[in-house]
Scaffold this motif. Sequence first.
Motif, PDB file in Angstrom:
ATOM      1  N   ASP A 125       3.692  -7.805  10.134  1.00  0.00           N
ATOM      2  CA  ASP A 125       2.417  -8.507  10.279  1.00  0.00           C
ATOM      3  C   ASP A 125       2.623 -10.018  10.349  1.00  0.00           C
ATOM      4  O   ASP A 125       3.593 -10.570   9.825  1.00  0.00           O
ATOM      5  N   SER A 126       1.681 -10.683  10.984  1.00  0.00           N
ATOM      6  CA  SER A 126       1.568 -12.136  10.954  1.00  0.00           C
ATOM      7  C   SER A 126       0.535 -12.484   9.886  1.00  0.00           C
ATOM      8  O   SER A 126      -0.597 -12.000   9.935  1.00  0.00           O
ATOM      9  N   ILE A 127       0.924 -13.304   8.898  1.00  0.00           N
ATOM     10  CA  ILE A 127       0.080 -13.563   7.734  1.00  0.00           C
ATOM     11  C   ILE A 127      -0.385 -15.009   7.709  1.00  0.00           C
ATOM     12  O   ILE A 127       0.412 -15.942   7.847  1.00  0.00           O
ATOM     13  N   VAL A 128      -1.689 -15.184   7.500  1.00  0.00           N
ATOM     14  CA  VAL A 128      -2.273 -16.490   7.226  1.00  0.00           C
ATOM     15  C   VAL A 128      -2.834 -16.432   5.810  1.00  0.00           C
ATOM     16  O   VAL A 128      -3.608 -15.526   5.478  1.00  0.00           O
ATOM     17  N   CYS A 129      -2.455 -17.379   4.968  1.00  0.00           N
ATOM     18  CA  CYS A 129      -2.907 -17.397   3.576  1.00  0.00           C
ATOM     19  C   CYS A 129      -3.807 -18.604   3.356  1.00  0.00           C
ATOM     20  O   CYS A 129      -3.363 -19.752   3.480  1.00  0.00           O
ATOM     21  N   TRP A 130      -5.060 -18.338   3.044  1.00  0.00           N
ATOM     22  CA  TRP A 130      -6.019 -19.408   2.714  1.00  0.00           C
ATOM     23  C   TRP A 130      -5.872 -19.690   1.224  1.00  0.00           C
ATOM     24  O   TRP A 130      -6.148 -18.830   0.402  1.00  0.00           O
ATOM     25  N   SER A 131      -5.430 -20.900   0.897  1.00  0.00           N
ATOM     26  CA  SER A 131      -5.104 -21.230  -0.483  1.00  0.00           C
ATOM     27  C   SER A 131      -5.407 -22.699  -0.760  1.00  0.00           C
ATOM     28  O   SER A 131      -5.242 -23.550   0.105  1.00  0.00           O
ATOM     29  N   ARG A 132      -5.831 -22.992  -1.992  1.00  0.00           N
ATOM     30  CA  ARG A 132      -6.017 -24.391  -2.384  1.00  0.00           C
ATOM     31  C   ARG A 132      -4.681 -25.077  -2.628  1.00  0.00           C
ATOM     32  O   ARG A 132      -4.635 -26.277  -2.846  1.00  0.00           O
ATOM     33  N   ASP A 133      -3.586 -24.317  -2.618  1.00  0.00           N
ATOM     34  CA  ASP A 133      -2.250 -24.865  -2.865  1.00  0.00           C
ATOM     35  C   ASP A 133      -1.277 -24.344  -1.809  1.00  0.00           C
ATOM     36  O   ASP A 133      -0.429 -23.490  -2.088  1.00  0.00           O
ATOM     37  N   PRO A 134      -1.346 -24.878  -0.569  1.00  0.00           N
ATOM     38  CA  PRO A 134      -0.437 -24.413   0.484  1.00  0.00           C
ATOM     39  C   PRO A 134       1.039 -24.593   0.130  1.00  0.00           C
ATOM     40  O   PRO A 134       1.880 -23.788   0.557  1.00  0.00           O
ATOM     41  N   ALA A 135       1.364 -25.617  -0.673  1.00  0.00           N
ATOM     42  CA  ALA A 135       2.759 -25.823  -1.057  1.00  0.00           C
ATOM     43  C   ALA A 135       3.294 -24.634  -1.851  1.00  0.00           C
ATOM     44  O   ALA A 135       4.452 -24.230  -1.684  1.00  0.00           O
ATOM     45  N   LYS A 136       2.457 -24.056  -2.710  1.00  0.00           N
ATOM     46  CA  LYS A 136       2.876 -22.888  -3.475  1.00  0.00           C
ATOM     47  C   LYS A 136       3.103 -21.692  -2.560  1.00  0.00           C
ATOM     48  O   LYS A 136       4.034 -20.898  -2.772  1.00  0.00           O
ATOM     49  N   VAL A 137       2.270 -21.556  -1.546  1.00  0.00           N
ATOM     50  CA  VAL A 137       2.448 -20.476  -0.582  1.00  0.00           C
ATOM     51  C   VAL A 137       3.819 -20.588   0.081  1.00  0.00           C
ATOM     52  O   VAL A 137       4.566 -19.608   0.202  1.00  0.00           O
ATOM     53  N   HIS A 138       4.179 -21.799   0.501  1.00  0.00           N
ATOM     54  CA  HIS A 138       5.467 -21.993   1.161  1.00  0.00           C
ATOM     55  C   HIS A 138       6.630 -21.832   0.187  1.00  0.00           C
ATOM     56  O   HIS A 138       7.711 -21.369   0.568  1.00  0.00           O
ATOM     57  N   ASP A 139       6.420 -22.204  -1.081  1.00  0.00           N
ATOM     58  CA  ASP A 139       7.467 -21.979  -2.088  1.00  0.00           C
ATOM     59  C   ASP A 139       7.762 -20.488  -2.235  1.00  0.00           C
ATOM     60  O   ASP A 139       8.914 -20.080  -2.435  1.00  0.00           O
TER      61      ASP A 139
END
Length: 297
Positions: A25-39
């Motif tokens: 899958d291709s995932i898009v994560c809506w988050s108030r902390d995009p840096a944590k998503v990338h971590d």
Amino acid sequence: MRLLVTGGTGFIGQHLIKKRLAAGDSIVCWSRDPAKVHDLFGQKVEAIRDLPEKDELQIDAIVNLAGEPIADKRWSFERKQLLRASRIDLTHQLVEWVKAQDQKPEVLVSGSAIGFYGCHSSDVQLGENSAVSPGFTHDLCADWETEAIRLEEDGVRVCLLRTGVVLGHGGALSKMLLPFKLGLGGPIASGQQWMSWIHIEDEVEVIEMLLTHQHLQGAFNLTAPEAVPNRVFTGCLAKALKRPAFLPMPAFVIDLMLGEGAELLVQGQRVYPEKLLEIGYQFKYPELQPALNAIVR
């Protein structure tokens, strides 16, 4: 599948994203902390702080798991407002965004909880159509579900996750392990209150099933078939850890810690996955002891 996930840095969200990435899958994560998503996921997941303008983000499905932890802090008036805003207001914003899109996703799988049924002191099994007990947790979950269901009028299939205590490496179980490992574990209050639980592998597999099976919609109890009293749960956890479990935590201690939120631990619900069993879902972990053994080994 191109999937939009909220709450992707949470316990369930992390497991779901990792599994869906492995599935291609291709995932898009809506988050108030995009840096944590990338971590957590590197550049494999696209992280967005704000929902984009109309039709900029073409997605096939949404999994909405966002929400502040409900049993982490004492329930003050402000805390209860935050619990509502992080679930209901965010879901409202998400639904309004979908309504504005020309190309809408096929399905929204949206979080809820067994708190929908309120607190029950009886031994009656609660299926998806059982009576509810009024109170804050019921209102919270009912209003949360109501926001998500609004997308049905736009032709989007909506599935609701009435999730119990999710067991795995992390989440609620991580907060229980230390006292048990130190030999200080034991039942909470009377120990007779029901605990409705589910293994994280079953939780994620059910979410995937709801995403891909187009005939499924509405509310589903995400709990194993074997709910247990708290005293049985603590005994099984102690057995898995090879530790004793004889130091109960009195109800007044929970009251001091969580205030009104103590009802989450000292009361309970015997929730039964009626709809999942009707459609033939086979739990990988239908019984508690094997589930705990698999986690702590």
